[in-house]
Motif scaffolding. Structure first.
Motif, PDB file in Angstrom:
ATOM      1  N   LEU A  45     -34.032  43.296   6.801  1.00  0.00           N
ATOM      2  CA  LEU A  45     -33.954  43.654   5.385  1.00  0.00           C
ATOM      3  C   LEU A  45     -35.139  44.496   4.944  1.00  0.00           C
ATOM      4  O   LEU A  45     -34.979  45.468   4.199  1.00  0.00           O
ATOM      5  CB  LEU A  45     -33.859  42.392   4.524  1.00  0.00           C
ATOM      6  CG  LEU A  45     -32.508  41.682   4.544  1.00  0.00           C
ATOM      7  CD1 LEU A  45     -32.629  40.310   3.898  1.00  0.00           C
ATOM      8  CD2 LEU A  45     -31.458  42.515   3.846  1.00  0.00           C
ATOM      9  N   VAL A  46     -36.314  44.140   5.401  1.00  0.00           N
ATOM     10  CA  VAL A  46     -37.500  44.921   5.043  1.00  0.00           C
ATOM     11  C   VAL A  46     -37.403  46.313   5.659  1.00  0.00           C
ATOM     12  O   VAL A  46     -37.631  47.324   4.981  1.00  0.00           O
ATOM     13  CB  VAL A  46     -38.798  44.210   5.490  1.00  0.00           C
ATOM     14  CG1 VAL A  46     -40.006  45.126   5.309  1.00  0.00           C
ATOM     15  CG2 VAL A  46     -38.999  42.911   4.716  1.00  0.00           C
ATOM     16  N   ALA A  47     -37.034  46.384   6.928  1.00  0.00           N
ATOM     17  CA  ALA A  47     -36.944  47.676   7.619  1.00  0.00           C
ATOM     18  C   ALA A  47     -35.895  48.584   6.997  1.00  0.00           C
ATOM     19  O   ALA A  47     -36.065  49.806   6.961  1.00  0.00           O
ATOM     20  CB  ALA A  47     -36.630  47.456   9.097  1.00  0.00           C
ATOM     21  N   GLY A  48     -34.821  48.005   6.484  1.00  0.00           N
ATOM     22  CA  GLY A  48     -33.743  48.806   5.928  1.00  0.00           C
ATOM     23  C   GLY A  48     -33.858  49.079   4.440  1.00  0.00           C
ATOM     24  O   GLY A  48     -33.013  49.758   3.856  1.00  0.00           O
ATOM     25  N   HIS A  49     -34.915  48.594   3.825  1.00  0.00           N
ATOM     26  CA  HIS A  49     -35.082  48.772   2.379  1.00  0.00           C
ATOM     27  C   HIS A  49     -35.534  50.192   2.062  1.00  0.00           C
ATOM     28  O   HIS A  49     -36.298  50.801   2.805  1.00  0.00           O
ATOM     29  CB  HIS A  49     -36.098  47.760   1.845  1.00  0.00           C
ATOM     30  CG  HIS A  49     -35.934  47.476   0.396  1.00  0.00           C
ATOM     31  ND1 HIS A  49     -36.567  48.191  -0.580  1.00  0.00           N
ATOM     32  CD2 HIS A  49     -35.183  46.548  -0.240  1.00  0.00           C
ATOM     33  CE1 HIS A  49     -36.226  47.719  -1.756  1.00  0.00           C
ATOM     34  NE2 HIS A  49     -35.382  46.716  -1.585  1.00  0.00           N
ATOM     35  N   ALA A  50     -35.058  50.699   0.956  1.00  0.00           N
ATOM     36  CA  ALA A  50     -35.423  52.057   0.527  1.00  0.00           C
ATOM     37  C   ALA A  50     -36.936  52.208   0.452  1.00  0.00           C
ATOM     38  O   ALA A  50     -37.629  51.333  -0.061  1.00  0.00           O
ATOM     39  CB  ALA A  50     -34.797  52.346  -0.834  1.00  0.00           C
TER      40      ALA A  50
END
Length: 118
Positions: A45-50
């Motif tokens: 989730l952190v890696a894929g966050h804008a």
């Protein structure tokens, strides 16, 4: 011809030299941190966050867990060297440390990019 000799003739080793004891310990801590489904999902989730970083307030709603539990999992990821963080006011923002993911990736990849796992 023995099985060992046959294997040597047809297959090259995946790595050229074994990792050191210290390096193995560092990598094991990272892999252990990712061995929990909640932490693996948090990292994702952190890696894929804008923008490449996420506030804990943005990722907490994705879990049916208490805030202290999420904080514990984030702390484990930080201590393993997978996440960086910074407090901004009342919130903490997290980002993935690319070099850490590269270290994990390099130990899992074959030396020959055309090699296929059996």
């Amino acid at each position: 011809m023995s099985n060992q000799e046959q294997a040597t003739e047809c297959c090259s080793p995946l790595i050229h030299e074994p990792i050191t004891i210290d390096r193995a310990g560092d990598l094991a801590r990272m892999f252990k941190a990712l061995g929990d489904p909640v932490r693996l999902r948090l990292l994702s989730l952190v890696a894929g966050h804008a923008g490449g970083e996420a506030c804990v307030c943005d990722i907490s709603p994705a879990f049916d867990l208490s805030q202290p539990t999420i904080s514990h999992h984030l702390k484990v990821l930080r201590e393993a060297g997978l996440l960086g963080c910074e407090r901004r006011g009342t919130w903490v923002y997290y980002w993935v440390i690319p070099a850490a993911l590269q270290q994990l990736s390099s130990i899992l990849s074959a030396a020959d990019p055309t090699a296929v796992m059996a």
